[in-house]
Structures are given as structure tokens and as C-alpha cells.
Motif scaffolding. Structure first.
Motif, PDB file in Angstrom:
ATOM      1  N   SER A  70       0.855  -1.190   0.000  1.00 21.49           N
ATOM      2  CA  SER A  70       0.000   0.000   0.000  1.00 21.49           C
ATOM      3  C   SER A  70       0.891   1.240   0.000  1.00 21.49           C
ATOM      4  O   SER A  70       1.833   1.338   0.790  1.00 21.49           O
ATOM      5  CB  SER A  70      -0.898   0.009   1.241  1.00 21.49           C
ATOM      6  N   TYR A  71       0.606   2.175  -0.885  1.00 21.47           N
ATOM      7  CA  TYR A  71       1.425   3.384  -1.009  1.00 21.47           C
ATOM      8  C   TYR A  71       0.542   4.616  -1.013  1.00 21.47           C
ATOM      9  O   TYR A  71      -0.254   4.825  -1.924  1.00 21.47           O
ATOM     10  CB  TYR A  71       2.255   3.310  -2.294  1.00 21.47           C
ATOM     11  N   ASN A  72       0.662   5.436   0.048  1.00 24.02           N
ATOM     12  CA  ASN A  72      -0.028   6.719   0.148  1.00 24.02           C
ATOM     13  C   ASN A  72       0.962   7.794  -0.290  1.00 24.02           C
ATOM     14  O   ASN A  72       1.912   8.109   0.415  1.00 24.02           O
ATOM     15  CB  ASN A  72      -0.480   6.956   1.591  1.00 24.02           C
ATOM     16  N   VAL A  73       0.748   8.349  -1.479  1.00 24.17           N
ATOM     17  CA  VAL A  73       1.753   9.207  -2.106  1.00 24.17           C
ATOM     18  C   VAL A  73       2.055  10.445  -1.273  1.00 24.17           C
ATOM     19  O   VAL A  73       3.224  10.802  -1.078  1.00 24.17           O
ATOM     20  CB  VAL A  73       1.312   9.607  -3.526  1.00 24.17           C
ATOM     21  N   PHE A  74       1.022  11.118  -0.766  1.00 24.76           N
ATOM     22  CA  PHE A  74       1.249  12.360  -0.031  1.00 24.76           C
ATOM     23  C   PHE A  74       1.192  12.181   1.483  1.00 24.76           C
ATOM     24  O   PHE A  74       1.463  13.123   2.231  1.00 24.76           O
ATOM     25  CB  PHE A  74       0.233  13.423  -0.469  1.00 24.76           C
ATOM     26  N   GLY A  75       0.874  10.970   1.936  1.00 22.29           N
ATOM     27  CA  GLY A  75       0.852  10.713   3.368  1.00 22.29           C
ATOM     28  C   GLY A  75      -0.104  11.650   4.089  1.00 22.29           C
ATOM     29  O   GLY A  75      -1.268  11.789   3.710  1.00 22.29           O
ATOM     30  N   THR A  76       0.404  12.314   5.123  1.00 16.70           N
ATOM     31  CA  THR A  76      -0.435  13.247   5.895  1.00 16.70           C
ATOM     32  C   THR A  76      -0.424  14.656   5.315  1.00 16.70           C
ATOM     33  O   THR A  76      -1.101  15.533   5.820  1.00 16.70           O
ATOM     34  CB  THR A  76       0.072  13.297   7.347  1.00 16.70           C
ATOM     35  N   ARG A  77       0.343  14.872   4.257  1.00 15.38           N
ATOM     36  CA  ARG A  77       0.444  16.200   3.656  1.00 15.38           C
ATOM     37  C   ARG A  77      -0.783  16.487   2.798  1.00 15.38           C
ATOM     38  O   ARG A  77      -1.266  15.638   2.068  1.00 15.38           O
ATOM     39  CB  ARG A  77       1.709  16.296   2.800  1.00 15.38           C
ATOM     40  N   SER A  78      -1.288  17.713   2.901  1.00 10.26           N
ATOM     41  CA  SER A  78      -2.420  18.146   2.095  1.00 10.26           C
ATOM     42  C   SER A  78      -1.900  18.964   0.919  1.00 10.26           C
ATOM     43  O   SER A  78      -1.142  19.915   1.094  1.00 10.26           O
ATOM     44  CB  SER A  78      -3.389  18.994   2.936  1.00 10.26           C
ATOM     45  N   VAL A  79      -2.295  18.572  -0.295  1.00  6.28           N
ATOM     46  CA  VAL A  79      -1.886  19.303  -1.496  1.00  6.28           C
ATOM     47  C   VAL A  79      -3.135  19.660  -2.303  1.00  6.28           C
ATOM     48  O   VAL A  79      -4.200  19.046  -2.136  1.00  6.28           O
ATOM     49  CB  VAL A  79      -0.927  18.468  -2.364  1.00  6.28           C
ATOM     50  N   SER A  80      -3.009  20.634  -3.162  1.00  3.09           N
ATOM     51  CA  SER A  80      -4.139  21.034  -3.999  1.00  3.09           C
ATOM     52  C   SER A  80      -3.644  21.489  -5.361  1.00  3.09           C
ATOM     53  O   SER A  80      -2.512  21.961  -5.494  1.00  3.09           O
ATOM     54  CB  SER A  80      -4.931  22.162  -3.329  1.00  3.09           C
TER      55      SER A  80
END
Length: 832
Positions: free
Chosen positions: A38-48
């Protein structure tokens, strides 16, 4: 620091810029749910992203599991989720881009033949937030949908592989991931360890669980599979069909490197050629394998060349012509356009050869290819030969021989390169380099990929137990470096051989090691290494800190003016090297699954003999054949109080004068103590007239641990540990000296009844994979046990491994016939 150090650093790091390196492989449905990636690309970071954004990456698809979800895209500000579903069952690849739980938006169907030979290809998802459209691009094929109702600003949560309740994951890999528009997040995915993922700038962003970092496959040779033959056998690789062949006179094993599956075909009629060396070549264009022998001692009137149709597996005799002498370890190349196979050099009848002999497929005859001019190319064998079709030229590297060609003169090792222009028949000596290491010979296969370098495997053939190492040599000046780790080889017999192959579609190097015990029976092992291969320094530079290629080049360029930075970089690399060597290494089975962890301060006797020091570095090379014998003898008797010096001497040096034996024993014991001094928790002592080994909990030996486990017959909690030990390989696998016989026999007598009981328990408990593993271990003790075969066949069939069960049964039947001389009395159906 001097300028040349910087130049050297640049040359070392230059290969890191190759786009083929690295990647993140995902474990899918072939693994238990908890082990899927399982790979969460941005993890806990919020991007827009506003107006538009793309998700672009290279992808590689594996046949292990061909169905499941590749990617999911959530939006922090809404409940809408998109996913990409992949299904390769059938003749086509099918990709479905869906709004999760609602509707299919894009359906892409691509013919399997279009993608199957692409190891990596581009995939791109484009979100046009202004025009409310989504496009899916797969290897230059575009698919799309409009009127999707997308927000002008998107807050993506990008997930690859397993996530939330989505557990259906295919086997795939990605690399060179980028997400964004004018402002992009770029992830090279070239880490070598850990679960933290870094972007191109070296910033920690995102997290992955259960990763397999593919950069390691460019350094560590991966064991793929092995086969055995009781009669003389030959091997070769077919890049068109992605198949390895291992054949003898009555059958052929076919191993597909893409699928990992093996077939066995029994010939309707035996090979017309009486196999002596098993030499052969493949005509890829016409799907034929040619088996040939150049010479026979005494009277022989049968075929010397025969072709095998690789579609029907029918043999056709071609010619009975022989050459004047045997030519052991000759080099060779095949010209597919002219349909001609040429051999060079070799050894036979007390002479080394420098001749070229060409076999013409159309005319079905050998001829001496003479008339060469130019530089003198001395007679030799063990040379590596590479053919450049575009220039109709041949490169010949190294080997052994002498200028006269007579064996009685003595031999010398060559470290030179010659170019043979087949158009002009001119021989040009390119270079000769000094060699201050152990003398080595190259394998027959040379991989020449461009005008700058070639690759070949080299090893010291004069040692019984040694290692193959991959070298890259410059065609210009002979400068060279070792790439990847090493491959063990046991080379007691002249028939023992190894070879190197390259598949440019799969971006893989393959090595074969065929070891003979008696010039007749042989074992074949197949290994793979991702291309391009890298050095030990390079693999260590891919640290868990995720230093990017761009960042490394910035450091290097800055170092031209500020040499102190170079020093800091080198210091960090050394620290990482030390940290890596202190970590745990993994052993893999034929399917690449992790089988066991090697430990610091450990010695392994099951499978390949291995010794790891206190830093978990492999120091097996310190244990010569004699030191290994002494260690095993003392270890065997240590539980009984030790072995007397007199008995040790009688076993190891029978019939030798006492004075000579005492000196030899003293030197050997001191050398063993020195080697064991590299480990903690183990000591060789002499007490009450006996040598014995004492150990503490710091030291681990799989033999000792196995005895501890089987002494407790109720070992439910430690069953997996025992299986991990015994499935590493047969006890003292390559130790064939008679002094090991009693040690092996006692171990097998203790193991066999327990394993027979456990195989029955595991089958009735429906632990079928355990049953299969136990069966393989039992076959190492008793290869003709029909009860074990029955359990293994039934377990395979319960796991829907119908093809594997058939292959196992056929291999058993052939082995039974070879040993017993009669047909196996039970059908496959009766064992089911």
C-alpha cells in the motif's frame, strides 16, 4: 582531496542517471492480505491543484496476479473516489477507470501482444478541472470522458495498491511518478530500503507498507529456479519465447522467465546425438535448438548435430561429421542471417586451439574458417565471445592457453581483447591489461551492447568453491569494474560451466550455473539481475534518506569548487555502508518470496554453506574446504564432549606421518580460530584432550537450532521456524566429501520421521503450502518416496496448482526410471 577523486566519484555516480533503474514493486493477491503493498503518495500532507493536474508514471505488469486495483484518487473536500481497475485475464489487457461504487467512466482494451514485451510503459491520468474531462493514456493510446463535473480546485489523496477495504491488488511496479501541473511533485522511487518515500528534492513525502524496492534487483542476483539431470544435459535461453531450456537425451525442462512457470516435455524419440558436453545453440528465427558434439573418442557413427523443433519437440538428425579433436570450453556465436554457427578455441588432446569452425545450417556441414590476418591471437580456451551483428564483427576476451598451443608448455591467463572483422578477416588486438587479483576466466557469453563496453562473468576456475562476478569492461582501454554481488559456483569438473544472457525487452541479465559431480549428472541454477547493473558503492548511495539524482549532481558540481563537500558526501556514504552491512539480509526462494532472515554471528549448514560475521557480512570465503571440514567435524562431536586430536587427524589426514599431521592440524586449527574470531558468541576450545565448539545466545547455527526444535516433538509454535530452516536446502548440500556422510546420515535419520509426521498433520490441517514445502525437504532425504509425492500432488491440486502437480509427477517418474530402471507403478490419478 585531489581532483582525480572527484573525477572517480563522477564516473561512479554517472550510471545512476539511467532511467531504467529502480522502481517500487507491489505485492498483490499472491500474498496474504496483511503482506500486500500500500502506497499513500502524499501521506499526511495536504496538497491542492487548480485548473488541471496529471498523475503520470511508468508501470510494469507482472503475471503473478493479473487482476485488481492499481490506483485510487480521493478528494479531501468530497466523497467522490476514482479508481483504476486492471484485468489481464484472457487475450487482452483491460483497464477500467471508475467512479468508485457508482459507474465505469473509461474502458480501455489493449491487445496483450502490444504490451507483453514492454517491461515498462507510460501511464497517465489527466484531470481537466476547467472542462470537466478526464483522459487515460496507456503507452501512447489515449482514452477519455467528458462532462464529469470536477471542482476547479482538487485536493487529491493518491493511493496505489491496497487501501481501506480495497484488498484486490495485482502484481505491478511503478517508477518515475509525477503528480501536478506547472508545479509538480516528482518521485523517482529509487529508494533501496525503508517505508518512507522521498521526492526528487530529497524531502520525505508519503509512506509505503510492504514495499519491494527494485533498485536492489540491479545489485543482488535473484535466484530463480534449479533443475537436475542424472544424464548429460545442456542449457540455453530463447529471448523470443522468454524461455530457458535444460535438456538431456529423453526430456526437456522449459522455464518461462516472464511467468515463472516450468513445463517438462518427454521426447517421443530420444535425441539422436549422444550427449557428451551438452553443447548447443538456438536459431530463434526458425524456433529450433541445435544440439551438437564436435568429437567422440573411439568409434561413433551416429548424429553429431541434431535440431529440436521448439514447437513440436521432435528431433531431426542433421549431420554425423566430426571435428579433428575435442574442444572443451570453446567460445561461440551465431549469425542468424547467414544461418551459421561459429566456435572459437577450446581444449582437447593436450592442445589449445585458435581455430574458427563454422557450422552451416543449410549445407549441414562444419568447415574450418581460415585466412585470417592481422594481430596474432594465441591458442586458448575459456574465452568469452561476443558478436556485433550490425558490424559483422566478433570480440574475443581472455581465457587460458599459450602461444604454442601445447598443454605441456604450461598455460597462462589472458586479460586481453581482440576484435575480429568477419568482412575483412582481420584480427586487431584492442588492449591487454595488467591483473593483480586472483586469476579468473570469463564465461562463454559476452554481452556487447554498444561501442563502449561489454559485460561478462568471471571466476577463479582453479578453486573448487568460488564465486562468479559480473564485470563491465571498456572496449577502448580495458578499464573495468565489478557490478552486482556474486554467484556461488562449484567447479571441480571440467564440464562445469556458466553463462550470461541478456534480454533487452525485459531489461534483465540472466546467469546459468551448471555444476557437474561426475561429468554426467548435473545441477542447473538460474539467476537474474535487473539491467543496468550497479556497483556496491552505488547500491549504498540509494540510502533510506532518499537522496535524489538531481541533488547528488548538485553536490557533485558544487564539489568542483568546494572539495570539502565531496569529503562530506564520501563520509556519509561510508557511514551508510557501515549501517547497511550491520542490517539483516534476506534469503529468497525460487519465487522470490522471503524465506528466512540471515543473522549476524551465524553459520548455516542447510542449503549453501554460509557464514555471517558480527556485522552480518558474508565471510564464507574465509572458510576453505579444509576449514569447513574441520568445523563440521568438531561441531558434530561437540554435543558428545568433542573430538580427540587423534581422531581428527585420522579423519582429515589419513596415512600421513604423525609429525606432518601435527603441524598441518595446528595450522588448520589456528586458521579456523582466526575465521571464527570474526563472530561473537562462538569459540573453539581444546579441553581434556578434545576439540569442541562452545556457543552463547549471541551465535546462531541453523543445525543447532534445528536439533533444538526437533527435540521437542510438540512444536506447534515453532513449526514455521523449522520449515524455514529445512527449506533453505538440503543439509550440507554441496558437501560431498565422504567425511560428511555420517553427519548427513544422522541428521536425516532425526529429521525424516518428524517431517513425515508433520507432512501428514499439515495436509489434514489444510495447510497445503506447508505440505508442499515439507515434501521438498523430504525429497532431499528420500527422492523416491511415493507417499511424500502423493501428499505433495494432493496439496498442489487443492491449491489449484494443476500444472505444477503434473510437472512434479513427470519429474518424479523420470527420476524413478533413471534410478530404479523400471517404470513408476502409480498413475497421477491414483496419487490424487
Amino acid at each position: 582531496m585531489r581532483l582525480y577523486a572527484l573525477v572517480f566519484l563522477l564516473s561512479v555516480l554517472l550510471p545512476l542517471n539511467k532511467s531504467l533503474l529502480g522502481g517500487l514493486k507491489f505485492h498483490g493477491g499472491e500474498k496474504p492480505i496483511v503482506q500486500r503493498t500500500s502506497y499513500n503518495v502524499f501521506g499526511t500532507r495536504s496538497v491542492s491543484f487548480t485548473n488541471k493536474f496529471d498523475i503520470e508514471f511508468n508501470i510494469s505488469l507482472y503475471p503473478t496476479t493479473e487482476i485488481g486495483y492499481i490506483i485510487r484518487i480521493k478528494n479531501e473536500k468530497s466523497n467522490r473516489i476514482y479508481n483504476l481497475y486492471y484485468d489481464a485475464q484472457g487475450d487482452d489487457y483491460k483497464f477500467e477507470f471508475n467512479e468508485e461504487g457508482k459507474d465505469n467512466l473509461i474502458y480501455a482494451r489493449i491487445a496483450r501482444k502490444e504490451l507483453i514485451n514492454l517491461h515498462w510503459f507510460k501511464m497517465k491520468l489527466s484531470f481537466d478541472l476547467v472542462n470537466d474531462s478526464i483522459k487515460l493514456t496507456i503507452h501512447n493510446r489515449k482514452f477519455g470522458i467528458g462532462n464529469v463535473d470536477l471542482p476547479n480546485t482538487y485536493y487529491p489523496i493518491v493511493l496505489f495498491g491496497k487501501s481501506d477495504h480495497i484488498i484486490d491488488v495485482p502484481s505491478f511496479a511503478i517508477k518515475d511518478l509525477s503528480i501536478g501541473n506547472n508545479e509538480k511533485y516528482i518521485f523517482p522511487l529509487k529508494e533501496s530500503e525503508g517505508s518512507i518515500v522521498y521526492n526528487k528534492k530529497g524531502q520525505a513525502i508519503g509512506k509505503v507498507t510492504n514495499p519491494e524496492w527494485l533498485i536492489n534487483d540491479s545489485y543482488h542476483w535473484r535466484y530463480k529456479t534449479s533443475f537436475k539431470s542424472k544424464s548429460v544435459a545442456g542449457t540455453n535461453y530463447n529471448p523470443k519465447k522468454k524461455e530457458f531450456y535444460y535438456f538431456n537425451d529423453d526430456s526437456i525442462y522449459i522455464y518461462n522467465v516472464r511467468s515463472g512457470k516450468t513445463e517438462i516435455k518427454v521426447f517421443d524419440k530420444k535425441c539422436p546425438v549422444k550427449l557428451i558436453l551438452g553443447t548447443n545453440f538456438i536459431d530463434v528465427k526458425n524456433d529450433k535448438l541445435y544440439s551438437y558434439e564436435v568429437f567422440y573418442e573411439g568409434q561413433y557413427h551416429g548424429a553429431t548435430v541434431a535440431s529440436l523443433d521448439l514447437n513440436t519437440y521432435q528431433w531431426t538428425p542433421e549431420t554425423s561429421q566430426q571435428l579433428p579433436t575435442q574442444l572443451h570450453h570453446h567460445g561461440s556465436f551465431f549469425d542468424p542471417d547467414k544461418q551459421q554457427y561459429t566456435i572459437f578455441g577450446g581444449f582437447g588432446s593436450m592442445h589449445y586451439s585458435k581455430k574458427f569452425f563454422t557450422y552451416d545450417i543449410e549445407n549441414k556441414e562444419w568447415r574450418n574458417r581460415d585466412g585470417f590476418s592481422g594481430d596474432f591471437l594465441s591458442p586458448r580456451y575459456f574465452s568469452s565471445v561476443g558478436y556485433l551483428k550490425e558490424k559483422n564483427s566478433v570480440y574475443i576476451f581472455g581465457g587460458m592457453g599459450n602461444e604454442s598451443g601445447q598443454q605441456t608448455v604450461g598455460r597462462r591467463y589472458y586479460y586481453d581483447l581482440y576484435k575480429v572483422d568477419l568482412n575483412t578477416k582481420k584480427i586487431t588486438k584492442c588492449w591487454q591489461i595488467p591483473w593483480n587479483k586472483d586469476n579468473v576466466v570469463p564465461v562463454r557469453g559476452m554481452i556487447v551492447l554498444n561501442d563502449s563496453c561489454f559485460y561478462t562473468l568471471c571466476y577463479p576456475e582453479h578453486f573448487s568453491n568460488s564465486y562468479l562476478k559480473l564485470y563491465r569492461f571498456s572496449l577502448i582501454d580495458g578499464s573495468n569494474e565489478v557490478l552486482g554481488d556474486s554467484i556461488p559456483i562449484h567447479s571441480d569438473k571440467i564440464t562445469t560451466n556458466a553463462n550470461l544472457y541478456y534480454d533487452d525487452q525485459l531489461n534483465n541479465l540472466y546467469a546459468t550455473v551448471q555444476e557437474f559431480d561426475d561429468d554426467i549428472a548435473s545441477d542447473l541454477k538460474i539467476y537474474s539481475l535487473a539491467f543496468p547493473p550497479i556497483t556496491a558503492d552505488e547500491i549504498k548511495s540509494y540510502s533510506k534518506k532518499g537522496m535524489s539524482i538531481a541533488a547528488m549532481w548538485m553536490i557533485i558540481l558544487a564539489s568542483i569548487s568546494v572539495l570539502g563537500i565531496v569529503y562530506l558526501v564520501n563520509k556519509k556514504i561510508r557511514q551508510r555502508r557501515k549501517a547497511n552491512e550491520a542490517g539483516l539480509a534476506t534469503l529468497h526462494d525460487a519465487d522470490g518470496k522471503v524465506k528466512a532472515l540471515t543473522k549476524p554471528n551465524s553459520i548455516y549448514l542447510f542449503g549453501d554453506f554460509m557464514v555471517r560475521n558480527r556485522n552480518n557480512k558474508d565471510i564464507t570465503y574465509l572458510f576453505s574446504a579444509k576449514l569447513k571440514q574441520v568445523f563440521c567435524l568438531i561441531l558434530q562431536y561437540s554435543a558428545e564432549g568433542g573430538i580427540t586430536s587423534q581422531r581428527l587427524s585420522n579423519v582429515l589426514w589419513p596415512g600421513r606421518p604423525a609429525a606432518n599431521v601435527k603441524n598441518s592440524r595446528g595450522v588448520t586449527i589456528n586458521n579456523l580460530r582466526k575465521a571464527l574470531g570474526e563472530l561473537d558468541g562462538i569459540e573453539l576450545i581444546y579441553e581434556k584432550g578434545c576439540f569442541k565448539i562452545i556457543q552463547t545466545n549471541e551465535f546462531y547455527c541453523d543445525y543447532v537450532r534445528c536439533l533444538e526444535l526437533i527435540s521437542n516433538h510438540d512444536f506447534d509454535e515453532s513449526r514455521e521456524e523449522l520449515i524455514g530452516i529445512i527449506t533453505r536446502g538440503k543439509f550440507l548440500k554441496h558437501s560431498d566429501h565422504e567425511l560428511y556422510d555420517s553427519f548427513k546420515e544422522k541428521m536425516e535419520q532425526k529429521l525424516e520421521p518428524i517431517l513425515l509426521l508433520e507432512i501428514e498433520k499439515s495436509f489434514h490441517a489444510e495447510a497445503y503450502q506447508t505440505t508442499i514445502d515439507l515434501a521438498e525437504a523430504l525429497f532431499g532425504i528420500d527422492p523416491l518416496n511415493s507417499t511424500v509425492l502423493s501428499y505433495q500432488i494432493k496439496a498442489m491440486q487443492r491449491l489449484k496448482m494443476t500444472e505444477e502437480a503434473m510437472i512434479k509427477y513427470q519429474a518424479f517418474v523420470i527420476e524413478y526410471k533413471n534410478i530404479m530402471g523400471t517404470d513408476f507403478p502409480h498413475s497421477l490419478k491414483s496419487l490424487s
